[in-house]
Design a protein around this motif. Structure first.
Motif, PDB file in Angstrom:
ATOM      1  N   PRO A 102      -0.109 -46.902 -12.823  1.00 36.60           N
ATOM      2  CA  PRO A 102       0.248 -46.069 -11.666  1.00 36.60           C
ATOM      3  C   PRO A 102       1.726 -46.151 -11.308  1.00 36.60           C
ATOM      4  CG  PRO A 102      -0.919 -48.051 -10.951  1.00 36.60           C
ATOM      5  CD  PRO A 102      -1.024 -48.013 -12.442  1.00 36.60           C
ATOM      6  N   ASN A 103       2.359 -47.260 -11.615  1.00 36.51           N
ATOM      7  CA  ASN A 103       3.780 -47.414 -11.312  1.00 36.51           C
ATOM      8  C   ASN A 103       4.635 -46.477 -12.155  1.00 36.51           C
ATOM      9  OD1 ASN A 103       3.662 -49.977  -9.525  1.00 36.51           O
ATOM     10  ND2 ASN A 103       2.488 -50.553 -11.331  1.00 36.51           N
ATOM     11  N   LEU A 104       4.176 -46.177 -13.354  1.00 40.13           N
ATOM     12  CA  LEU A 104       4.929 -45.316 -14.262  1.00 40.13           C
ATOM     13  C   LEU A 104       4.581 -43.845 -14.111  1.00 40.13           C
ATOM     14  CD1 LEU A 104       4.786 -47.472 -17.533  1.00 40.13           C
ATOM     15  CD2 LEU A 104       6.571 -47.406 -15.775  1.00 40.13           C
ATOM     16  N   VAL A 105       3.456 -43.545 -13.465  1.00 32.40           N
ATOM     17  CA  VAL A 105       3.017 -42.154 -13.319  1.00 32.40           C
ATOM     18  C   VAL A 105       3.073 -41.688 -11.868  1.00 32.40           C
ATOM     19  CG1 VAL A 105       1.102 -40.537 -13.636  1.00 32.40           C
ATOM     20  CG2 VAL A 105       1.549 -42.290 -15.369  1.00 32.40           C
ATOM     21  N   ILE A 106       2.402 -42.403 -10.984  1.00 36.04           N
ATOM     22  CA  ILE A 106       2.286 -41.949  -9.593  1.00 36.04           C
ATOM     23  C   ILE A 106       3.620 -42.040  -8.864  1.00 36.04           C
ATOM     24  CG2 ILE A 106       1.155 -42.328  -7.384  1.00 36.04           C
ATOM     25  CD1 ILE A 106      -1.245 -43.475  -8.934  1.00 36.04           C
ATOM     26  N   SER A 133      -0.655 -28.308  -7.169  1.00 39.25           N
ATOM     27  CA  SER A 133      -1.449 -29.523  -7.046  1.00 39.25           C
ATOM     28  C   SER A 133      -2.531 -29.468  -8.118  1.00 39.25           C
ATOM     29  CB  SER A 133      -2.024 -29.632  -5.627  1.00 39.25           C
ATOM     30  OG  SER A 133      -2.650 -30.868  -5.425  1.00 39.25           O
ATOM     31  N   SER A 134      -3.740 -29.870  -7.817  1.00 33.58           N
ATOM     32  CA  SER A 134      -4.817 -29.894  -8.808  1.00 33.58           C
ATOM     33  C   SER A 134      -6.144 -30.039  -8.098  1.00 33.58           C
ATOM     34  CB  SER A 134      -4.614 -31.064  -9.774  1.00 33.58           C
ATOM     35  OG  SER A 134      -5.757 -31.282 -10.583  1.00 33.58           O
ATOM     36  N   CYS A 135      -7.201 -29.568  -8.738  1.00 35.58           N
ATOM     37  CA  CYS A 135      -8.535 -29.841  -8.216  1.00 35.58           C
ATOM     38  C   CYS A 135      -8.759 -31.342  -8.113  1.00 35.58           C
ATOM     39  CB  CYS A 135      -9.599 -29.194  -9.095  1.00 35.58           C
ATOM     40  SG  CYS A 135      -9.668 -29.812 -10.800  1.00 35.58           S
ATOM     41  N   ALA A 136      -8.089 -32.106  -8.972  1.00 33.24           N
ATOM     42  CA  ALA A 136      -8.211 -33.562  -8.949  1.00 33.24           C
ATOM     43  C   ALA A 136      -7.597 -34.158  -7.695  1.00 33.24           C
ATOM     44  CB  ALA A 136      -7.552 -34.164 -10.183  1.00 33.24           C
ATOM     45  N   SER A 137      -6.787 -33.391  -6.987  1.00 33.21           N
ATOM     46  CA  SER A 137      -6.249 -33.856  -5.712  1.00 33.21           C
ATOM     47  C   SER A 137      -7.338 -33.897  -4.644  1.00 33.21           C
ATOM     48  CB  SER A 137      -5.119 -32.926  -5.249  1.00 33.21           C
ATOM     49  OG  SER A 137      -4.551 -33.367  -4.036  1.00 33.21           O
ATOM     50  N   ALA A 138      -8.374 -33.070  -4.825  1.00 31.47           N
ATOM     51  CA  ALA A 138      -9.482 -33.008  -3.861  1.00 31.47           C
ATOM     52  C   ALA A 138     -10.644 -33.902  -4.256  1.00 31.47           C
ATOM     53  CB  ALA A 138      -9.965 -31.565  -3.720  1.00 31.47           C
ATOM     54  N   ALA A 139     -10.961 -33.957  -5.550  1.00 37.79           N
ATOM     55  CA  ALA A 139     -12.108 -34.750  -6.014  1.00 37.79           C
ATOM     56  C   ALA A 139     -12.072 -34.838  -7.528  1.00 37.79           C
ATOM     57  CB  ALA A 139     -13.417 -34.124  -5.568  1.00 37.79           C
ATOM     58  N   ASN A 153      -8.928 -36.850  -2.777  1.00 37.65           N
ATOM     59  CA  ASN A 153      -9.510 -37.746  -3.772  1.00 37.65           C
ATOM     60  C   ASN A 153      -9.062 -39.186  -3.519  1.00 37.65           C
ATOM     61  OD1 ASN A 153     -10.765 -38.837  -5.990  1.00 37.65           O
ATOM     62  ND2 ASN A 153      -9.959 -37.344  -7.447  1.00 37.65           N
ATOM     63  N   ASP A 154      -9.480 -39.734  -2.391  1.00 37.82           N
ATOM     64  CA  ASP A 154      -9.113 -41.111  -2.055  1.00 37.82           C
ATOM     65  C   ASP A 154      -9.740 -42.114  -3.025  1.00 37.82           C
ATOM     66  OD1 ASP A 154      -7.538 -40.406   0.185  1.00 37.82           O
ATOM     67  OD2 ASP A 154      -9.347 -40.155   1.395  1.00 37.82           O
ATOM     68  N   GLU A 155     -10.879 -41.756  -3.595  1.00 34.41           N
ATOM     69  CA  GLU A 155     -11.531 -42.639  -4.564  1.00 34.41           C
ATOM     70  C   GLU A 155     -10.631 -42.866  -5.773  1.00 34.41           C
ATOM     71  OE1 GLU A 155     -15.774 -42.891  -7.008  1.00 34.41           O
ATOM     72  OE2 GLU A 155     -15.069 -40.970  -6.243  1.00 34.41           O
ATOM     73  N   ALA A 156     -10.013 -41.786  -6.281  1.00 33.62           N
ATOM     74  CA  ALA A 156      -9.125 -41.924  -7.439  1.00 33.62           C
ATOM     75  C   ALA A 156      -7.902 -42.763  -7.094  1.00 33.62           C
ATOM     76  CB  ALA A 156      -8.695 -40.546  -7.938  1.00 33.62           C
ATOM     77  N   ILE A 157      -7.390 -42.603  -5.880  1.00 31.14           N
ATOM     78  CA  ILE A 157      -6.230 -43.394  -5.465  1.00 31.14           C
ATOM     79  C   ILE A 157      -6.567 -44.880  -5.487  1.00 31.14           C
ATOM     80  CG2 ILE A 157      -4.666 -43.883  -3.548  1.00 31.14           C
ATOM     81  CD1 ILE A 157      -4.868 -40.926  -2.773  1.00 31.14           C
ATOM     82  N   SER A 178      -2.018 -39.277  -8.819  1.00 33.17           N
ATOM     83  CA  SER A 178      -0.648 -38.762  -8.755  1.00 33.17           C
ATOM     84  C   SER A 178      -0.604 -37.390  -8.092  1.00 33.17           C
ATOM     85  CB  SER A 178      -0.035 -38.691 -10.158  1.00 33.17           C
ATOM     86  OG  SER A 178      -0.531 -37.594 -10.909  1.00 33.17           O
ATOM     87  N   LYS A 179      -1.614 -36.576  -8.344  1.00 33.16           N
ATOM     88  CA  LYS A 179      -1.670 -35.244  -7.725  1.00 33.16           C
ATOM     89  C   LYS A 179      -2.042 -35.355  -6.246  1.00 33.16           C
ATOM     90  CE  LYS A 179      -0.918 -32.137  -9.914  1.00 33.16           C
ATOM     91  NZ  LYS A 179       0.364 -31.557 -10.367  1.00 33.16           N
ATOM     92  N   ALA A 180      -3.020 -36.207  -5.946  1.00 30.61           N
ATOM     93  CA  ALA A 180      -3.448 -36.362  -4.553  1.00 30.61           C
ATOM     94  C   ALA A 180      -2.337 -36.966  -3.696  1.00 30.61           C
ATOM     95  CB  ALA A 180      -4.704 -37.226  -4.478  1.00 30.61           C
ATOM     96  N   GLN A 181      -1.710 -38.010  -4.192  1.00 33.32           N
ATOM     97  CA  GLN A 181      -0.679 -38.668  -3.400  1.00 33.32           C
ATOM     98  C   GLN A 181       0.557 -37.794  -3.242  1.00 33.32           C
ATOM     99  OE1 GLN A 181      -1.389 -43.114  -5.035  1.00 33.32           O
ATOM    100  NE2 GLN A 181       0.297 -42.924  -3.589  1.00 33.32           N
TER     101      GLN A 181
END
Length: 342
Positions: A102-106, A133-139, A153-157, A178-181
């Motif tokens: 996550p440090n290298l992507v998010i 953004s992305s659908c992955a930002s939501a779920a 998508n707090d679960e992915a975070i 990365s998309k959600a944050q």
């Protein structure tokens, strides 16, 4: 397309499109040029994107498209010269490596998003900014649920930022986070900073459809998965593509243009989900389109995702406002994605 008198930005305005050589970015640029706008596109690697100016010059004439290099989008001042004289921004560029750290992507993805927003705020000419953004930002796929306008998508975070080791299996969660944050931080910054432009976001599901130039561009990103189905590559497709919702890339690009130009779209998240799909369903479409082709092993049967996308009708309404009849069907989308392969 909206009539000229309804657009918040007049034809002939210059629009900055980041990540312009990608599957989505190239179609966004194509839709803008078709609508009479000038496009300034950014790329990290001009050698890989050299086909694009030639393609657009041949299609729309010289002087309509300009390709510039921005190597590090998170670097302060990276967009200063790119934004000179620009009326609107569509920020498509993102990290698509699916790296597990996550440090290298998010971290750099969030930094890049905030960087372009802050830079746009310093240019009074910028009136609209659209974030891809992305659908992955939501779920994430895999859990039936109701997706609302305020779904995140707090679960992915949580999964992405779990302690190391950063195993490859964590790649999708890191991408989703990365998309959600980055979208969350964009809205937070917008509310706190109150810049002089309108911010909108588009949340696309899986993009399928035609390549602008199959010879030079190939079948990039998720359009390559349809190519995999066409070539009976069950293992690669199954291991690299979730069965969720899709959208035709041209519909997606047009929704980005709507978010840029439509006067009624302000501070809005547009959920670009056309319909659910399964790989077996896509395979059946390919069989119907090309009955003479030899059939490889069948993809496993699966039930289509039964999630309810509450804001999707709003997106389809906006698509119709832009001149489409509605969502492009899976059958037509697969046809557009494969017709050059025959």
């Amino acid at each position: 397309m909206l009539s000229d008198n309804k657009r918040v930005l007049p034809a002939g305005s210059t629009i900055l499109v980041t990540g312009v050589s990608g599957f989505i970015g190239s179609h966004v640029a194509d839709q803008l040029l078709s609508a009479g706008y000038l496009v300034r596109g950014t790329t990290r690697d001009p050698t890989k994107s050299s086909w694009l100016p030639t393609f657009f010059d041949n299609k729309y004439g010289k002087g309509k498209f300009d390709l510039i290099t921005v190597v590090d989008t998170a670097e302060a001042g990276a967009f200063d010269s790119a934004l000179e004289g620009v009326s609107g921004v569509i920020h498509v560029a993102s990290d698509m490596t699916f790296g597990p750290d996550p440090n290298l992507v998010i971290t750099p993805t969030v930094a890049s998003t905030l960087n372009i927003l802050r830079a746009a705020a310093e240019h009074a000419s910028v009136k609209r900014v659209v974030l891809t953004s992305s659908c992955a930002s939501a779920a994430s796929p895999g859990l039936v649920r109701a997706i609302e306008v305020d779904s995140w998508n707090d679960e992915a975070i949580s999964q992405a930022w779990a302690p190391p080791p950063y195993e490859p299996s964590r790649g999708f969660s890191v991408y989703a986070a990365s998309k959600a944050q980055s979208e969350k931080e964009a809205w937070k910054w917008y509310e706190e900073s109150k810049p002089g432009f309108v911010l909108n976001a588009v949340l696309p599901s899986m993009n399928f459809g035609k390549s602008l130039d199959p010879v030079s561009q190939g079948h990039p990103s998720t359009s390559g998965l349809i190519q995999g189905v066409f070539h009976n590559d069950v293992e690669t497709v199954s291991n690299n593509g979730a069965q969720y919702f899709f959208i035709d890339v041209q519909d997606n690009a047009l929704l980005h243009v709507a978010a840029l130009l439509h006067p009624d779209i302000r501070q809005e998240r547009i959920f670009a989900y056309a319909a659910p799909y399964t790989w077996r369903g896509v395979q059946k479409v390919v069989q119907g389109l090309y009955p003479e082709r030899p059939l490889g092993p069948e993809f496993p049967d699966a039930e289509p995702d039964a999630s309810t996308i509450v804001p999707a009708p709003r997106a389809e309404f906006l698509l119709k406002e832009m001149g489409r009849d509605g969502w492009t069907s899976l059958e037509e989308c697969v046809k557009l994605n494969t017709e050059d392969l025959v």
